[in-house]
Design a protein around this motif. Structure first.
Motif, PDB file in Angstrom:
ATOM      1  N   ASN A  41       0.825  -1.211   0.000  1.00 29.16           N
ATOM      2  CA  ASN A  41       0.000   0.000   0.000  1.00 29.16           C
ATOM      3  C   ASN A  41       0.859   1.262   0.000  1.00 29.16           C
ATOM      4  O   ASN A  41       2.088   1.197  -0.053  1.00 29.16           O
ATOM      5  CB  ASN A  41      -0.978  -0.006   1.187  1.00 29.16           C
ATOM      6  N   SER A  42       0.205   2.398   0.087  1.00 28.37           N
ATOM      7  CA  SER A  42       0.908   3.676   0.009  1.00 28.37           C
ATOM      8  C   SER A  42       1.864   3.913   1.181  1.00 28.37           C
ATOM      9  O   SER A  42       2.795   4.719   1.081  1.00 28.37           O
ATOM     10  CB  SER A  42      -0.114   4.819  -0.054  1.00 28.37           C
ATOM     11  N   LYS A  43       1.634   3.194   2.288  1.00 29.04           N
ATOM     12  CA  LYS A  43       2.495   3.346   3.461  1.00 29.04           C
ATOM     13  C   LYS A  43       3.677   2.372   3.445  1.00 29.04           C
ATOM     14  O   LYS A  43       4.441   2.307   4.402  1.00 29.04           O
ATOM     15  CB  LYS A  43       1.676   3.135   4.732  1.00 29.04           C
ATOM     16  N   GLY A  44       3.784   1.588   2.352  1.00 27.68           N
ATOM     17  CA  GLY A  44       4.896   0.653   2.245  1.00 27.68           C
ATOM     18  C   GLY A  44       4.695  -0.629   3.025  1.00 27.68           C
ATOM     19  O   GLY A  44       5.657  -1.334   3.334  1.00 27.68           O
ATOM     20  N   VAL A  45       3.440  -0.966   3.333  1.00 28.02           N
ATOM     21  CA  VAL A  45       3.115  -2.163   4.111  1.00 28.02           C
ATOM     22  C   VAL A  45       2.483  -3.211   3.200  1.00 28.02           C
ATOM     23  O   VAL A  45       1.605  -2.888   2.383  1.00 28.02           O
ATOM     24  CB  VAL A  45       2.152  -1.824   5.271  1.00 28.02           C
ATOM     25  N   LEU A  46       2.910  -4.449   3.342  1.00 32.16           N
ATOM     26  CA  LEU A  46       2.345  -5.543   2.553  1.00 32.16           C
ATOM     27  C   LEU A  46       0.910  -5.830   3.005  1.00 32.16           C
ATOM     28  O   LEU A  46       0.613  -5.808   4.205  1.00 32.16           O
ATOM     29  CB  LEU A  46       3.189  -6.804   2.724  1.00 32.16           C
ATOM     30  N   TYR A  47       0.050  -6.106   2.037  1.00 30.11           N
ATOM     31  CA  TYR A  47      -1.312  -6.485   2.409  1.00 30.11           C
ATOM     32  C   TYR A  47      -1.864  -7.470   1.385  1.00 30.11           C
ATOM     33  O   TYR A  47      -1.370  -7.585   0.270  1.00 30.11           O
ATOM     34  CB  TYR A  47      -2.216  -5.250   2.534  1.00 30.11           C
ATOM     35  N   GLY A  48      -2.894  -8.199   1.805  1.00 31.17           N
ATOM     36  CA  GLY A  48      -3.493  -9.249   0.999  1.00 31.17           C
ATOM     37  C   GLY A  48      -4.059 -10.310   1.929  1.00 31.17           C
ATOM     38  O   GLY A  48      -3.859 -10.267   3.144  1.00 31.17           O
ATOM     39  N   TYR A  49      -4.772 -11.268   1.364  1.00 31.15           N
ATOM     40  CA  TYR A  49      -5.382 -12.310   2.194  1.00 31.15           C
ATOM     41  C   TYR A  49      -4.332 -13.099   2.972  1.00 31.15           C
ATOM     42  O   TYR A  49      -4.514 -13.399   4.155  1.00 31.15           O
ATOM     43  CB  TYR A  49      -6.196 -13.268   1.313  1.00 31.15           C
ATOM     44  N   LEU A  50      -3.233 -13.471   2.326  1.00 30.43           N
ATOM     45  CA  LEU A  50      -2.199 -14.266   3.002  1.00 30.43           C
ATOM     46  C   LEU A  50      -1.565 -13.491   4.146  1.00 30.43           C
ATOM     47  O   LEU A  50      -1.311 -14.050   5.228  1.00 30.43           O
ATOM     48  CB  LEU A  50      -1.132 -14.704   2.002  1.00 30.43           C
ATOM     49  N   ILE A  51      -1.290 -12.224   3.924  1.00 28.44           N
ATOM     50  CA  ILE A  51      -0.714 -11.389   4.992  1.00 28.44           C
ATOM     51  C   ILE A  51      -1.709 -11.271   6.143  1.00 28.44           C
ATOM     52  O   ILE A  51      -1.332 -11.323   7.325  1.00 28.44           O
ATOM     53  CB  ILE A  51      -0.351  -9.985   4.449  1.00 28.44           C
ATOM     54  N   ASP A  52      -2.982 -11.131   5.798  1.00 31.57           N
ATOM     55  CA  ASP A  52      -4.022 -11.023   6.826  1.00 31.57           C
ATOM     56  C   ASP A  52      -4.107 -12.310   7.655  1.00 31.57           C
ATOM     57  O   ASP A  52      -4.290 -12.256   8.877  1.00 31.57           O
ATOM     58  CB  ASP A  52      -5.367 -10.724   6.167  1.00 31.57           C
ATOM     59  N   ILE A  53      -3.970 -13.456   7.001  1.00 34.84           N
ATOM     60  CA  ILE A  53      -4.013 -14.732   7.709  1.00 34.84           C
ATOM     61  C   ILE A  53      -2.860 -14.833   8.711  1.00 34.84           C
ATOM     62  O   ILE A  53      -3.055 -15.178   9.880  1.00 34.84           O
ATOM     63  CB  ILE A  53      -3.964 -15.914   6.716  1.00 34.84           C
ATOM     64  N   ILE A  54      -1.661 -14.520   8.246  1.00 36.65           N
ATOM     65  CA  ILE A  54      -0.483 -14.600   9.120  1.00 36.65           C
ATOM     66  C   ILE A  54      -0.597 -13.600  10.262  1.00 36.65           C
ATOM     67  O   ILE A  54      -0.267 -13.899  11.411  1.00 36.65           O
ATOM     68  CB  ILE A  54       0.805 -14.338   8.308  1.00 36.65           C
ATOM     69  N   ASN A  55      -1.091 -12.412   9.943  1.00 40.75           N
ATOM     70  CA  ASN A  55      -1.220 -11.366  10.958  1.00 40.75           C
ATOM     71  C   ASN A  55      -2.268 -11.738  12.003  1.00 40.75           C
ATOM     72  O   ASN A  55      -2.010 -11.702  13.211  1.00 40.75           O
ATOM     73  CB  ASN A  55      -1.590 -10.048  10.270  1.00 40.75           C
ATOM     74  N   ARG A  56      -3.453 -12.116  11.538  1.00 38.03           N
ATOM     75  CA  ARG A  56      -4.565 -12.394  12.449  1.00 38.03           C
ATOM     76  C   ARG A  56      -4.378 -13.692  13.235  1.00 38.03           C
ATOM     77  O   ARG A  56      -5.010 -13.880  14.285  1.00 38.03           O
ATOM     78  CB  ARG A  56      -5.876 -12.458  11.660  1.00 38.03           C
ATOM     79  N   SER A  57      -3.541 -14.577  12.743  1.00 38.58           N
ATOM     80  CA  SER A  57      -3.310 -15.835  13.465  1.00 38.58           C
ATOM     81  C   SER A  57      -2.210 -15.700  14.522  1.00 38.58           C
ATOM     82  O   SER A  57      -1.944 -16.656  15.249  1.00 38.58           O
ATOM     83  CB  SER A  57      -2.918 -16.944  12.479  1.00 38.58           C
ATOM     84  N   SER A  58      -1.593 -14.530  14.627  1.00 31.56           N
ATOM     85  CA  SER A  58      -0.455 -14.350  15.539  1.00 31.56           C
ATOM     86  C   SER A  58      -0.817 -14.652  16.990  1.00 31.56           C
ATOM     87  O   SER A  58      -0.104 -15.387  17.686  1.00 31.56           O
ATOM     88  CB  SER A  58       0.097 -12.924  15.419  1.00 31.56           C
ATOM     89  N   GLU A  59      -1.935 -14.062  17.464  1.00 29.62           N
ATOM     90  CA  GLU A  59      -2.337 -14.325  18.852  1.00 29.62           C
ATOM     91  C   GLU A  59      -2.638 -15.801  19.065  1.00 29.62           C
ATOM     92  O   GLU A  59      -2.263 -16.381  20.089  1.00 29.62           O
ATOM     93  CB  GLU A  59      -3.576 -13.496  19.221  1.00 29.62           C
ATOM     94  N   LEU A  60      -3.292 -16.412  18.093  1.00 29.61           N
ATOM     95  CA  LEU A  60      -3.644 -17.832  18.215  1.00 29.61           C
ATOM     96  C   LEU A  60      -2.398 -18.707  18.212  1.00 29.61           C
ATOM     97  O   LEU A  60      -2.330 -19.710  18.936  1.00 29.61           O
ATOM     98  CB  LEU A  60      -4.578 -18.232  17.076  1.00 29.61           C
ATOM     99  N   ILE A  61      -1.402 -18.356  17.420  1.00 32.51           N
ATOM    100  CA  ILE A  61      -0.140 -19.107  17.397  1.00 32.51           C
ATOM    101  C   ILE A  61       0.534 -19.048  18.762  1.00 32.51           C
ATOM    102  O   ILE A  61       1.027 -20.056  19.284  1.00 32.51           O
ATOM    103  CB  ILE A  61       0.793 -18.549  16.305  1.00 32.51           C
ATOM    104  N   ILE A  62       0.537 -17.862  19.359  1.00 32.20           N
ATOM    105  CA  ILE A  62       1.162 -17.694  20.682  1.00 32.20           C
ATOM    106  C   ILE A  62       0.409 -18.512  21.735  1.00 32.20           C
ATOM    107  O   ILE A  62       1.016 -19.206  22.564  1.00 32.20           O
ATOM    108  CB  ILE A  62       1.189 -16.203  21.068  1.00 32.20           C
ATOM    109  N   LEU A  63      -0.924 -18.452  21.698  1.00 22.19           N
ATOM    110  CA  LEU A  63      -1.724 -19.244  22.640  1.00 22.19           C
ATOM    111  C   LEU A  63      -1.502 -20.740  22.419  1.00 22.19           C
ATOM    112  O   LEU A  63      -1.420 -21.513  23.384  1.00 22.19           O
ATOM    113  CB  LEU A  63      -3.205 -18.922  22.473  1.00 22.19           C
ATOM    114  N   ALA A  64      -1.411 -21.156  21.155  1.00 18.91           N
ATOM    115  CA  ALA A  64      -1.219 -22.574  20.838  1.00 18.91           C
ATOM    116  C   ALA A  64       0.109 -23.087  21.362  1.00 18.91           C
ATOM    117  O   ALA A  64       0.214 -24.245  21.775  1.00 18.91           O
ATOM    118  CB  ALA A  64      -1.312 -22.791  19.324  1.00 18.91           C
ATOM    119  N   ALA A  65       1.136 -22.222  21.363  1.00 22.98           N
ATOM    120  CA  ALA A  65       2.443 -22.623  21.894  1.00 22.98           C
ATOM    121  C   ALA A  65       2.343 -22.958  23.382  1.00 22.98           C
ATOM    122  O   ALA A  65       2.867 -23.979  23.845  1.00 22.98           O
ATOM    123  CB  ALA A  65       3.462 -21.506  21.670  1.00 22.98           C
ATOM    124  N   GLY A  66       1.633 -22.112  24.129  1.00 25.33           N
ATOM    125  CA  GLY A  66       1.452 -22.387  25.554  1.00 25.33           C
ATOM    126  C   GLY A  66       0.535 -23.564  25.803  1.00 25.33           C
ATOM    127  O   GLY A  66       0.789 -24.388  26.694  1.00 25.33           O
TER     128      GLY A  66
END
Length: 350
Positions: A41-66
């Motif tokens: 995007n205009s701010k130089g940040v990657l975006y798209g469905y795949l990026i959204d999946i990785i981003n939104r799954s971050s909290e769940l990944i951390i919880l899954a580790a514990g």
């Protein structure tokens, strides 16, 4: 020759979790052609469905580790992690204050929130390891009371943080093309993996999970090991809570981490880990977490409403879990052997 190679690959522990993930992503390739498109995007940040999946799954990944180490050590689940996320966020926001400036340094407030979550995990560990209360019953206490504690801390209000850099943890840092939660989740998984692989702790956890009585006979302190895993699960919930709070620039004790405990348990199961304790795969849990988020994102991209999402999600999850079950694998194994026997009989008859 090829059948032998396929059999060897199928025996690999992460085979079925990866298959499930690729199937979910493959369906999107057909239904949503632009699903795999990634842009800047205009701010130089990657975006798209795949990026959204990785981003939104971050909290769940951390919880899954514990959750993974909890399940492995005690053959039980911590169903309070969602509420503990709310407690961590409440402590952080309460200490920071709601004005235009922080009451205390941001890092100290986040550490205080994570420490409070770790204390919650330690409480669960005490009930499970020392008092020998069944894990689901022990963690049910904070599951029901945790959000009440968070409400007491916030005074029953939604606390908004007006300082701009508060949102960096849940969004993006200036000049960095990937969301910050992705880096936090990667750091948690890598550090956890190093700790479990480079020290004897991973082996101790598996030993206690397989047979705690036998572990005591060889000198392992199973009580301490189980206690540590639950405290660590609380620590992970605290980190996830800090990210979730930063995403919305506030703390809403009723909604932060809501139903996340169920997805965390499911991620462990989808990752090929046995809920009966013992051997575990941290990588499998990470794949399971990404699969769950990929499924949710996929359904949204196909026009499924938020109200209907749980129904479709439950159907797909049932199919995935059934495919990974031992009975299903045994059925296909017996079926393939029967085909071989029939073919051999036909050759003899000819």
């Amino acid at each position: 020759m090829y059948s032998q190679i396929i059999k060897k690959i199928a025996k690999y522990r992460l085979f079925w979790p990866l298959v499930c993930l690729f199937v979910v992503l493959g369906v999107n390739l057909i239904r949503t052609p632009d699903f795999f498109n990634i842009s800047i995007n205009s701010k130089g940040v990657l975006y798209g469905y795949l990026i959204d999946i990785i981003n939104r799954s971050s909290e769940l990944i951390i919880l899954a580790a514990g959750m993974t180490v909890c399940v492995a050590s005690s053959a039980g689940t911590d169903i309070s992690v969602g509420s503990v996320m709310a407690v961590a966020g409440a402590v952080t926001c309460f200490l920071l204050g709601t004005g235009d400036a922080y009451n205390i340094p941001y890092v100290l407030a986040v550490l205080a929130g994570i420490l409070a979550a770790t204390a919650c995990g330690a409480w669960n560990g005490f009930l499970v390891a020392k008092l020998k209360i069944q894990p689901m019953v022990a963690t049910l206490i904070l599951f029901t009371a945790g959000r009440g504690i968070a409400q007491l801390i916030t005074g029953g209000n939604i606390l908004y943080i007006k300082v701009k850099n508060f949102k960096y943890l849940g969004s993006v840092l200036p000049g960095v093309p990937l969301p910050t939660p992705v880096f936090v989740a990667a750091a948690v998984v890598i550090l956890t993996s190093i700790l479990l692989r480079k020290s004897a702790l991973g082996m101790y956890i598996q030993s206690v999970g397989i047979n705690s009585k036998a572990s005591k006979l060889i000198g392992l302190n199973s009580t301490l090991i189980i206690f540590i895993t639950y405290a660590f699960c609380g620590l992970c919930a605290g980190i996830a809570g800090s990210i979730a709070t930063s995403r919305i620039y506030s703390i809403d004790a009723n909604n932060v981490g809501l139903n996340m405990e169920m997805d965390a348990i499911l991620a462990v199961a989808l990752g090929g880990n046995s809920l009966a304790g013992g051997k575990f795969s941290l990588a499998g849990s990470v794949i399971g977490a990404i699969t769950i988020q990929a499924l949710s994102t996929s359904l949204y991209s196909m026009g499924v409403s938020a109200d209907q999402l749980p129904v479709y999600k439950a159907i797909v999850v049932i199919i995935i879990v059934s495919l990974q079950s031992q009975q299903t694998k045994k059925f296909f194994k017996n079926f393939s052997q029967k085909i071989k026997i029939d073919k051999a009989g036909e050759k003899v008859a000819q």
